[in-house]
Design an enzyme around this catalytic site. Sequence first.
Site, PDB file in Angstrom:
ATOM      1  CB  ALA A 108      -0.886  -0.017   1.228  1.00  0.00           C
ATOM      2  CD  GLU A 152       1.252  -5.486   5.738  1.00  0.00           C
ATOM      3  OE1 GLU A 152       1.971  -6.435   6.158  1.00  0.00           O
ATOM      4  OE2 GLU A 152       0.506  -5.583   4.747  1.00  0.00           O
ATOM      5  CD  GLU A 197      -2.706  -7.315   2.930  1.00  0.00           C
ATOM      6  OE1 GLU A 197      -2.306  -6.172   2.623  1.00  0.00           O
ATOM      7  OE2 GLU A 197      -3.347  -7.540   3.967  1.00  0.00           O
ATOM      8  N   GLY A 243       0.375  -4.918   0.966  1.00  0.00           N
ATOM      9  CA  GLY A 243      -0.796  -4.915   0.092  1.00  0.00           C
ATOM     10  C   GLY A 243      -0.538  -5.597  -1.242  1.00  0.00           C
TER      11      GLY A 243
END
Length: 257
Positions: free
Chosen positions: A65, A131, A111, A108
């Site tokens: 992300a 993270e 993911e 992300g």
Amino acid sequence: DGYETILVERTGRTALLTLNRPKALNALNLRLMNEVVAATEALDRDPECGCIVLTGSAKAFAAGADIKEMQPQDYPDMYLSDWFAAWDRLGRLRTPTVAAVSGYALGGGCELAMLCDVLLAADTAVFGQPEIKLGVLPGIGGSQRLTRAVGKAKAMEMCLTGRTMDAVEAERAGLVSRVVPADELRAEALAVAGTIAGMSRPVAMMVKEAVNRSFETTLAEGVHFERRLFHAAFALADQKEGMTAFVDKRPPRFTHR
Ligand code: HXC
């Protein structure tokens, strides 16, 4: 199509979606999320699209992300905007999706790859949920999907320490279906997608639904769900075509769109 952060190409019944923020290693900002979701949902509604390939660059599928975008956000911002909720819609597409991962698939990015149905890795792929090193935790399903894919031991270690996994370990652990040389990844992903797109579209959707159901329900319920879909497949012209083609010793030509 007006997209800024992705490229969408069509070859036959296959669509290739390439994440395209090279300077940020394809970091997933909100614009990219909205474009991926809009583009894939449009493809999902297109009867001429039988499979969607998601890929990035040689260096990065996606390095996570967008940390710069998240850095100033506070709790009310995140909660009220339901930050990243739109990514869930990717998992609800009915069209099969193939993630072709080369280079970094972190946070992300990992993911996003796990939201796809088939996961192919280049030998350069690096997977991780780092993270915790940023003072947060996975937010697009990583703690759930990584655990289901590789089991508690590896998922715990990866999410708690942020250590990454290379392509060989990812295949051994069951995170990816196959590892291919980096320069063959794109062609191989398109070949897999082409194979899927050549099947009966409703049957491919049923297969996807049935496999995904196994993550949501008990074995008995899952087997029951599969049996009902199996019976339903006999309502399709494609079942007659597939079985007749076998008996006639010729390739099938599926027609349902
Ligand atoms: C924003 C990023 C980024 C990211 C890289 N960049 N990753 N920008 N968000 N996740 C930017 C860098 O700032 C840099 O921009 C440019 O991309 C190139 O990156 P470098 O770091 O210079 O490249 P390199 O030295 O090759 O290192 C690659 C890397 C490193 C190891 C992948 O970039 C890295 O550690 N990135 C962060 C990985 C990460 O922690 N991902 C998880 C994010 S959190 P400039 O402008 O300096 O050139 C996450 C949370 C999900 O995903 C849900 C939470 C709610």
